[in-house]
Design a protein around this motif. Structure first.
Motif, PDB file in Angstrom:
ATOM      1  N   ASN A  82      -4.761  -4.457  44.858  1.00 36.43           N
ATOM      2  CA  ASN A  82      -5.229  -4.086  46.187  1.00 36.43           C
ATOM      3  C   ASN A  82      -4.498  -4.911  47.235  1.00 36.43           C
ATOM      4  OD1 ASN A  82      -6.685  -3.323  48.421  1.00 36.43           O
ATOM      5  ND2 ASN A  82      -8.602  -4.257  47.761  1.00 36.43           N
ATOM      6  N   ALA A  83      -3.889  -4.238  48.185  1.00 40.06           N
ATOM      7  CA  ALA A  83      -3.223  -4.936  49.285  1.00 40.06           C
ATOM      8  C   ALA A  83      -4.019  -4.786  50.572  1.00 40.06           C
ATOM      9  CB  ALA A  83      -1.811  -4.372  49.477  1.00 40.06           C
ATOM     10  N   SER A  84      -5.215  -4.270  50.461  1.00 40.44           N
ATOM     11  CA  SER A  84      -6.029  -3.978  51.632  1.00 40.44           C
ATOM     12  C   SER A  84      -6.683  -5.232  52.193  1.00 40.44           C
ATOM     13  CB  SER A  84      -7.108  -2.969  51.259  1.00 40.44           C
ATOM     14  OG  SER A  84      -7.856  -2.615  52.385  1.00 40.44           O
ATOM     15  N   PRO A  85      -6.680  -5.374  53.542  1.00 39.34           N
ATOM     16  CA  PRO A  85      -7.321  -6.555  54.136  1.00 39.34           C
ATOM     17  C   PRO A  85      -8.849  -6.529  54.056  1.00 39.34           C
ATOM     18  CG  PRO A  85      -6.443  -5.124  55.859  1.00 39.34           C
ATOM     19  CD  PRO A  85      -6.022  -4.541  54.546  1.00 39.34           C
ATOM     20  N   LEU A  86      -9.448  -5.344  53.915  1.00 39.85           N
ATOM     21  CA  LEU A  86     -10.903  -5.235  53.831  1.00 39.85           C
ATOM     22  C   LEU A  86     -11.302  -4.264  52.731  1.00 39.85           C
ATOM     23  CD1 LEU A  86     -11.962  -4.952  57.593  1.00 39.85           C
ATOM     24  CD2 LEU A  86     -12.129  -6.950  56.128  1.00 39.85           C
ATOM     25  N   ASP A  87     -12.389  -4.576  52.057  1.00 41.97           N
ATOM     26  CA  ASP A  87     -12.885  -3.713  50.989  1.00 41.97           C
ATOM     27  C   ASP A  87     -13.315  -2.347  51.504  1.00 41.97           C
ATOM     28  OD1 ASP A  87     -12.423  -5.615  49.055  1.00 41.97           O
ATOM     29  OD2 ASP A  87     -14.467  -6.409  49.123  1.00 41.97           O
ATOM     30  N   CYS A  88     -13.780  -2.279  52.743  1.00 40.13           N
ATOM     31  CA  CYS A  88     -14.285  -1.002  53.249  1.00 40.13           C
ATOM     32  C   CYS A  88     -13.185   0.056  53.348  1.00 40.13           C
ATOM     33  CB  CYS A  88     -14.970  -1.176  54.596  1.00 40.13           C
ATOM     34  SG  CYS A  88     -13.869  -1.600  55.958  1.00 40.13           S
ATOM     35  N   LEU A  89     -11.931  -0.371  53.380  1.00 43.04           N
ATOM     36  CA  LEU A  89     -10.837   0.591  53.444  1.00 43.04           C
ATOM     37  C   LEU A  89     -10.574   1.240  52.093  1.00 43.04           C
ATOM     38  CD1 LEU A  89      -8.372  -1.327  55.776  1.00 43.04           C
ATOM     39  CD2 LEU A  89      -9.962   0.504  56.384  1.00 43.04           C
ATOM     40  N   THR A  90     -10.859   0.508  51.034  1.00 38.94           N
ATOM     41  CA  THR A  90     -10.646   1.066  49.695  1.00 38.94           C
ATOM     42  C   THR A  90     -11.948   1.591  49.074  1.00 38.94           C
ATOM     43  OG1 THR A  90     -10.841  -1.152  48.743  1.00 38.94           O
ATOM     44  CG2 THR A  90      -8.619  -0.340  49.200  1.00 38.94           C
ATOM     45  N   LEU A  91     -13.071   1.070  49.533  1.00 37.54           N
ATOM     46  CA  LEU A  91     -14.384   1.508  49.036  1.00 37.54           C
ATOM     47  C   LEU A  91     -15.295   1.855  50.216  1.00 37.54           C
ATOM     48  CD1 LEU A  91     -14.860  -1.341  46.405  1.00 37.54           C
ATOM     49  CD2 LEU A  91     -14.312   1.051  45.909  1.00 37.54           C
ATOM     50  N   PRO A  92     -14.977   2.908  50.958  1.00 43.57           N
ATOM     51  CA  PRO A  92     -15.750   3.209  52.168  1.00 43.57           C
ATOM     52  C   PRO A  92     -17.225   3.485  51.908  1.00 43.57           C
ATOM     53  CG  PRO A  92     -14.202   4.986  51.688  1.00 43.57           C
ATOM     54  CD  PRO A  92     -13.924   3.871  50.716  1.00 43.57           C
ATOM     55  N   THR A  93     -17.582   3.915  50.720  1.00 42.96           N
ATOM     56  CA  THR A  93     -18.986   4.198  50.426  1.00 42.96           C
ATOM     57  C   THR A  93     -19.825   2.924  50.355  1.00 42.96           C
ATOM     58  OG1 THR A  93     -18.498   4.225  48.068  1.00 42.96           O
ATOM     59  CG2 THR A  93     -18.485   6.350  49.215  1.00 42.96           C
ATOM     60  N   ASP A  94     -19.171   1.764  50.267  1.00 44.82           N
ATOM     61  CA  ASP A  94     -19.902   0.498  50.216  1.00 44.82           C
ATOM     62  C   ASP A  94     -20.270  -0.026  51.604  1.00 44.82           C
ATOM     63  OD1 ASP A  94     -19.676   0.606  47.501  1.00 44.82           O
ATOM     64  OD2 ASP A  94     -18.290  -1.073  47.307  1.00 44.82           O
ATOM     65  N   CYS A  95     -19.831   0.659  52.638  1.00 48.14           N
ATOM     66  CA  CYS A  95     -20.083   0.182  54.006  1.00 48.14           C
ATOM     67  C   CYS A  95     -21.045   1.119  54.720  1.00 48.14           C
ATOM     68  CB  CYS A  95     -18.767   0.088  54.777  1.00 48.14           C
ATOM     69  SG  CYS A  95     -19.001  -0.487  56.474  1.00 48.14           S
ATOM     70  N   MET A  96     -22.113   0.561  55.254  1.00 49.08           N
ATOM     71  CA  MET A  96     -23.097   1.385  55.954  1.00 49.08           C
ATOM     72  C   MET A  96     -22.599   1.869  57.310  1.00 49.08           C
ATOM     73  SD  MET A  96     -25.831  -1.610  56.858  1.00 49.08           S
ATOM     74  CE  MET A  96     -26.818  -0.844  58.107  1.00 49.08           C
ATOM     75  N   PHE A  97     -21.483   1.271  57.815  1.00 46.67           N
ATOM     76  CA  PHE A  97     -20.955   1.655  59.116  1.00 46.67           C
ATOM     77  C   PHE A  97     -19.680   2.494  59.001  1.00 46.67           C
ATOM     78  CE2 PHE A  97     -23.073  -2.486  59.720  1.00 46.67           C
ATOM     79  CZ  PHE A  97     -24.085  -2.074  60.565  1.00 46.67           C
ATOM     80  N   VAL A  98     -19.434   3.073  57.863  1.00 44.73           N
ATOM     81  CA  VAL A  98     -18.176   3.769  57.588  1.00 44.73           C
ATOM     82  C   VAL A  98     -17.827   4.819  58.654  1.00 44.73           C
ATOM     83  CG1 VAL A  98     -19.128   5.526  56.047  1.00 44.73           C
ATOM     84  CG2 VAL A  98     -16.759   4.809  55.796  1.00 44.73           C
ATOM     85  N   ASP A  99     -18.813   5.501  59.177  1.00 43.80           N
ATOM     86  CA  ASP A  99     -18.545   6.562  60.153  1.00 43.80           C
ATOM     87  C   ASP A  99     -18.611   6.099  61.603  1.00 43.80           C
ATOM     88  OD1 ASP A  99     -18.169   8.542  58.196  1.00 43.80           O
ATOM     89  OD2 ASP A  99     -20.348   8.810  58.000  1.00 43.80           O
ATOM     90  N   SER A 100     -19.051   4.868  61.831  1.00 43.93           N
ATOM     91  CA  SER A 100     -19.231   4.413  63.213  1.00 43.93           C
ATOM     92  C   SER A 100     -18.729   2.982  63.423  1.00 43.93           C
ATOM     93  CB  SER A 100     -20.708   4.511  63.595  1.00 43.93           C
ATOM     94  OG  SER A 100     -21.472   3.665  62.747  1.00 43.93           O
ATOM     95  N   CYS A 101     -17.608   2.652  62.799  1.00 43.05           N
ATOM     96  CA  CYS A 101     -17.112   1.273  62.882  1.00 43.05           C
ATOM     97  C   CYS A 101     -15.844   1.207  63.726  1.00 43.05           C
ATOM     98  CB  CYS A 101     -16.834   0.734  61.487  1.00 43.05           C
ATOM     99  SG  CYS A 101     -16.222  -0.962  61.497  1.00 43.05           S
ATOM    100  N   ALA A 102     -15.912   0.511  64.837  1.00 45.36           N
ATOM    101  CA  ALA A 102     -14.750   0.355  65.711  1.00 45.36           C
ATOM    102  C   ALA A 102     -13.664  -0.486  65.055  1.00 45.36           C
ATOM    103  CB  ALA A 102     -15.176  -0.281  67.033  1.00 45.36           C
ATOM    104  N   GLN A 103     -14.046  -1.382  64.173  1.00 44.41           N
ATOM    105  CA  GLN A 103     -13.065  -2.244  63.501  1.00 44.41           C
ATOM    106  C   GLN A 103     -12.206  -1.485  62.498  1.00 44.41           C
ATOM    107  OE1 GLN A 103     -14.322  -6.012  61.866  1.00 44.41           O
ATOM    108  NE2 GLN A 103     -16.345  -5.675  62.795  1.00 44.41           N
ATOM    109  N   LYS A 104     -12.788  -0.459  61.910  1.00 42.23           N
ATOM    110  CA  LYS A 104     -12.118   0.259  60.826  1.00 42.23           C
ATOM    111  C   LYS A 104     -10.740   0.754  61.250  1.00 42.23           C
ATOM    112  CE  LYS A 104     -12.543   4.151  57.717  1.00 42.23           C
ATOM    113  NZ  LYS A 104     -13.253   5.375  57.424  1.00 42.23           N
ATOM    114  N   GLU A 105     -10.628   1.289  62.450  1.00 44.31           N
ATOM    115  CA  GLU A 105      -9.351   1.834  62.911  1.00 44.31           C
ATOM    116  C   GLU A 105      -8.272   0.758  62.997  1.00 44.31           C
ATOM    117  OE1 GLU A 105     -10.535   3.637  66.558  1.00 44.31           O
ATOM    118  OE2 GLU A 105     -11.325   5.433  65.565  1.00 44.31           O
ATOM    119  N   ILE A 106      -8.616  -0.393  63.543  1.00 45.53           N
ATOM    120  CA  ILE A 106      -7.614  -1.460  63.681  1.00 45.53           C
ATOM    121  C   ILE A 106      -7.236  -2.009  62.309  1.00 45.53           C
ATOM    122  CG2 ILE A 106      -9.225  -3.372  64.086  1.00 45.53           C
ATOM    123  CD1 ILE A 106      -5.762  -2.944  65.693  1.00 45.53           C
ATOM    124  N   TRP A 107      -8.206  -2.159  61.423  1.00 43.29           N
ATOM    125  CA  TRP A 107      -7.904  -2.662  60.084  1.00 43.29           C
ATOM    126  C   TRP A 107      -7.095  -1.654  59.280  1.00 43.29           C
ATOM    127  CZ3 TRP A 107      -7.617  -7.451  59.954  1.00 43.29           C
ATOM    128  CH2 TRP A 107      -8.542  -8.266  60.583  1.00 43.29           C
TER     129      TRP A 107
END
Length: 152
Positions: A82-107
């Motif tokens: 995994n070269a991903s800086p955050l787990d939510c990018l590779t496992l989006p189902t583990d994040c409760m904010f997957v659909d409404s996270c402003a950070q996700k786009e920058i990461w």
């Protein structure tokens, strides 16, 4: 640590590409990697197709492919998975904010940029740069051209 040591070992082999097998002890000494750890790491790199390994007095390790055909992204995926800086990018189902996270786009932009740089950086680039740095260390010359940057 695993990726760092793995890349160092592969760069060492890239610098000696076409010269025949390089023994684990020589790689460990030149790269400052504990030999027992490097032996296990080289076994992993052999199984994953990055190196060919031979046992015995004339044995050692060789790159399985031309250094220009091996990039850091592939190495990192094999050794780290995994070269991903955050787990939510590779496992989006583990994040409760997957659909409404402003950070996700920058990461995601950061991850895409990292992948682009890793994919554009080959063992040949690193081996060439390492050779320059070693020569400069021996001669005290100024630093020359770095590994090519990728614009993002």
């Amino acid at each position: 640590m695993k990726v760092d040591y793995g890349v160092r070992a592969l760069v060492e082999l890239a610098m000696r590409y076409g010269d025949g097998p390089v023994q684990t002890a020589a790689i460990a000494y030149r790269q400052g990697i504990p030999e027992p750890y490097l032996e296990r790491l080289m076994s992993t790199l052999n199984k994953s197709g990055f190196v060919h390994s031979r046992r015995g007095p004339q044995g050692g390790h060789l790159l399985a492919r031309d250094p220009q055909d091996v990039n850091l992204y592939d190495i990192m995926q094999e050794l780290d998975g995994n070269a991903s800086p955050l787990d939510c990018l590779t496992l989006p189902t583990d994040c409760m904010f997957v659909d409404s996270c402003a950070q996700k786009e920058i990461w995601q932009t950061v991850e895409d940029s990292i992948q682009q740089v890793l994919q554009a950086t080959t063992l040949a680039h690193l081996a060439d740069r390492q050779s320059v740095l070693i020569a400069e260390g021996d001669s005290g010359h100024e630093v020359s051209e770095p590994v090519p940057a990728v614009s993002v």
